[in-house]
Design an enzyme around this catalytic site. Structure first.
Site, PDB file in Angstrom:
ATOM      1  CE1 TYR A  54       4.195  -7.145  -1.344  1.00  9.38           C
ATOM      2  CE2 TYR A  54       5.292  -8.829  -2.647  1.00  9.38           C
ATOM      3  CZ  TYR A  54       4.858  -8.355  -1.424  1.00  9.38           C
ATOM      4  OH  TYR A  54       5.098  -9.084  -0.287  1.00  9.38           O
ATOM      5  CB  THR A 108      10.702 -12.978  -1.471  1.00 12.09           C
ATOM      6  OG1 THR A 108      10.818 -14.106  -2.326  1.00 12.09           O
ATOM      7  CG2 THR A 108      12.038 -12.271  -1.372  1.00 12.09           C
ATOM      8  CG  HIS A 300      11.423  -6.541   5.901  1.00  7.57           C
ATOM      9  ND1 HIS A 300      11.085  -7.419   6.890  1.00  7.57           N
ATOM     10  CD2 HIS A 300      10.662  -6.907   4.836  1.00  7.57           C
ATOM     11  CE1 HIS A 300      10.148  -8.261   6.448  1.00  7.57           C
ATOM     12  NE2 HIS A 300       9.882  -7.970   5.207  1.00  7.57           N
ATOM     13  CG  ASP A 331      18.694  -8.528   4.141  1.00 15.28           C
ATOM     14  OD1 ASP A 331      18.471  -7.388   4.613  1.00 15.28           O
ATOM     15  OD2 ASP A 331      17.862  -9.457   4.234  1.00 15.28           O
ATOM     16  N   GLY A 354      17.529 -10.250  -2.061  1.00 17.72           N
ATOM     17  CA  GLY A 354      16.083 -10.342  -2.263  1.00 17.72           C
ATOM     18  C   GLY A 354      15.730  -9.956  -3.693  1.00 17.72           C
TER      19      GLY A 354
HETATM   20  C1  LIG Z   1       8.958  -8.782  -2.647  1.00 17.85           C
HETATM   21  C2  LIG Z   1       9.594  -9.018  -1.319  1.00 17.85           C
HETATM   22  C3  LIG Z   1       8.965  -9.827  -0.392  1.00 17.85           C
HETATM   23  C4  LIG Z   1       9.557 -10.055   0.861  1.00 17.85           C
HETATM   24  N1  LIG Z   1       8.938 -10.897   1.742  1.00 17.85           N
HETATM   25  C5  LIG Z   1       9.552 -11.172   2.920  1.00 17.85           C
HETATM   26  C6  LIG Z   1       8.985 -12.115   3.815  1.00 17.85           C
HETATM   27  O1  LIG Z   1       7.941 -12.713   3.546  1.00 17.85           O
HETATM   28  N2  LIG Z   1       9.628 -12.330   4.996  1.00 17.85           N
HETATM   29  C7  LIG Z   1      10.793 -11.694   5.330  1.00 17.85           C
HETATM   30  O2  LIG Z   1      11.339 -11.924   6.401  1.00 17.85           O
HETATM   31  N3  LIG Z   1      11.358 -10.805   4.478  1.00 17.85           N
HETATM   32  C8  LIG Z   1      10.775 -10.545   3.292  1.00 17.85           C
HETATM   33  N4  LIG Z   1      11.362  -9.669   2.423  1.00 17.85           N
HETATM   34  C9  LIG Z   1      12.659  -9.062   2.764  1.00 17.85           C
HETATM   35  C10 LIG Z   1      13.818  -9.938   2.245  1.00 17.85           C
HETATM   36  O3  LIG Z   1      13.886 -11.149   2.952  1.00 17.85           O
HETATM   37  C11 LIG Z   1      15.174  -9.219   2.382  1.00 17.85           C
HETATM   38  O4  LIG Z   1      15.359  -8.820   3.718  1.00 17.85           O
HETATM   39  C12 LIG Z   1      15.284  -7.986   1.472  1.00 17.85           C
HETATM   40  O5  LIG Z   1      14.665  -8.233   0.222  1.00 17.85           O
HETATM   41  C13 LIG Z   1      16.723  -7.611   1.247  1.00 17.85           C
HETATM   42  O6  LIG Z   1      16.818  -6.456   0.489  1.00 17.85           O
HETATM   43  P1  LIG Z   1      17.097  -6.440  -1.108  1.00 17.85           P
HETATM   44  O7  LIG Z   1      15.782  -6.732  -1.758  1.00 17.85           O
HETATM   45  O8  LIG Z   1      17.568  -5.061  -1.365  1.00 17.85           O
HETATM   46  O9  LIG Z   1      18.114  -7.507  -1.411  1.00 17.85           O
HETATM   47  C14 LIG Z   1      10.793  -9.432   1.173  1.00 17.85           C
HETATM   48  C15 LIG Z   1      11.406  -8.621   0.232  1.00 17.85           C
HETATM   49  C16 LIG Z   1      10.839  -8.407  -1.014  1.00 17.85           C
HETATM   50  C17 LIG Z   1      11.549  -7.545  -2.012  1.00 17.85           C
END
Ligand SMILES: Cc1cc2nc3c(=O)[nH]c(=O)nc-3n(C[C@H](O)[C@H](O)[C@H](O)COP(=O)(O)O)c2cc1C
Length: 403
Positions: A54, A108, A300, A331, A354
């Site tokens: 996930y 996250t 995202h 990001d 993230g």
């Molecule tokens: C497991 C997971 C859950 C996430 N949940 C959310 C969330 O609830 N809301 C949101 O705006 N972005 C969410 N994101 C996106 C992160 O805020 C972010 O944009 C992204 O992880 C950046 O990429 P990176 O994982 O390569 O650093 C999530 C990312 C991951 C990996």
């Protein structure tokens, strides 16, 4: 012929220096992780498949994420020499407040599913290191509890707006009252992306004990023990949900989302507003016209649209279009301090990470998140020194070119 001799005991004493004994097993494990990739390997071992996937996975063929990571890897650095770089200052101002490092923890969802210490641990690490922490609408810790865990951390709240504006307004009121100073409005989720690993793993919230997960539980007893002996997974925004992740996301995400909703959020939220998930220059310009204080170029983490634009590549044209009217953040794909230095050199005002901190969390809870920060800080400082710069402001686009 080389002359040989017996070593003196004093010489052997110098060589035979046992490593200091680390008593805490988590610390011991983490001490062997020198990169975010090392933390990812530890995370994979310590977390059941469905929870790891996930976190690690992205949408469809996962090309958005792969390309974003590749773009960072393809950066070419151009150093200056003879610059005197003994003291490096990594701090920056993000929306008017100082941060010790130019990155923040991204919002996250389901963070207590990755490790039972969850959002509270992440918030405490943010506080200790003087960097911002973001709480997701789908966090598994309430707005108030996360704030109480780290009262002195700078806190941001991420909002998904859905049809029922009343629920969104309630969340904004609670976040503002609890001391969150910035709202990240996520706009790249009119519907859920196709996260195929979750579909294939049959991931449900809360995790269900099917035969498959039960067998997996036998190889990850600590994770299951921690899950079952801590507060059940509940959300900042929903009191209860039983179903698959895709069902939950489609309940939360609102395909009618439009610029009127943005205007409503801008009028309702008293603090700074960041629009998260901008993927082209004209949208960036438009949301700034509608009152955004910052735009976050992001796909995202590749979890929504596959084959989406690579955020770091949008930075220069977006900066040209937005000028001084708003900050531009980036990001997706950041896995090293060098990646952060590159983004800052290309003109970003801040980066979000993230997975980089989630791998740390899965590898060792709060200590693992701290390890993530330590690794990124060390890599950043070294990269800046090798580039011949002492401050983030000294970094120029010419220091890091995209190929
Ligand atoms: C497991 C997971 C859950 C996430 N949940 C959310 C969330 O609830 N809301 C949101 O705006 N972005 C969410 N994101 C996106 C992160 O805020 C972010 O944009 C992204 O992880 C950046 O990429 P990176 O994982 O390569 O650093 C999530 C990312 C991951 C990996």
């Amino acid at each position: 012929m080389t002359k040989r001799r017996l070593p003196k005991p004093s010489e052997l004493k110098q060589i035979l220096r046992p490593k200091p004994i680390v008593l805490n097993p988590t610390e011991r494990r983490l001490a062997g992780a020198h990169t975010i990739a090392d933390l990812r390997m530890l995370a994979r071992k310590r977390t059941p498949r469905a929870a790891f996937d996930y976190t690690d996975g992205a949408a469809e063929l996962e090309d958005s994420l792969r390309r974003a990571r590749q773009a960072f890897r393809s950066v070419e650095f151009h150093p200056n020499v003879l610059r005197g770089v003994s003291d490096v200052d990594t701090s920056v101002s993000i929306l008017g407040k100082r941060s010790a490092l130019p990155f923040a923890f991204a919002p996250t969802g389901f963070t207590r599913m990755m490790n039972h210490e969850g959002e509270a641990a992440v918030a405490r690490v943010a506080q200790r290191n003087d960097i911002p922490f973001s709480l997701s609408t789908m966090a598994t810790t309430s707005i108030e509890d996360a704030a109480a865990a780290a009262p002195d951390a700078r806190k941001w709240f991420q909002l998904y707006v859905w049809r029922d504006h009343g629920a969104g307004e309630d969340l904004m009121n609670r976040a503002w009252a609890a001391g969150y100073d910035t709202l990240l409005l996520t706009v790249d989720t009119p519907v859920a992306g196709a996260r195929l690993r979750d579909v294939r793993n049959g991931l449900t919230i809360p995790p269900a004990l099917t035969l498959k997960t039960f067998l997996d539980g036998a190889t990850h007893p600590a994770w299951w023990f921690n899950l079952l002996t801590t507060e059940p997974l509940t959300f900042a925004s929903l009191s209860h949900f039983d179903g698959t992740v895709a069902e939950l996301l489609n309940k939360l995400f609102d395909p009618t989302l439009n610029f009127d909703d943005l205007d409503w959020v801008r009028a309702t939220w008293p603090g700074k507003l960041v629009v998260k998930g901008i993927q082209n220059v004209s949208d960036a310009r438009d949301v700034v016209k509608h009152g955004a204080d910052a735009v976050l170029l992001s796909n995202h983490g590749g979890r929504q649209l596959d084959r989406a634009p690579t955020p770091i590549e949008l930075l220069t044209p977006t900066l040209d279009a937005v000028g001084d009217d708003a900050e531009v953040w980036v990001d997706t794909g950041i896995l090293s301090g060098g990646d952060i230095v590159a983004a800052m050199a290309r003109g970003a005002s801040a980066c979000l990470i993230g997975r980089a901190f989630l791998y740390g969390l899965m590898a060792g809870g709060e200590r693992g998140v701290q390890r993530t920060v330590d690794i990124l800080r060390t890599e950043m400082v070294r990269t800046m020194q090798l580039l011949g710069v002492r401050t983030i402001a000294d970094l120029q686009p010419t220091h890091a070119t995209l190929r």
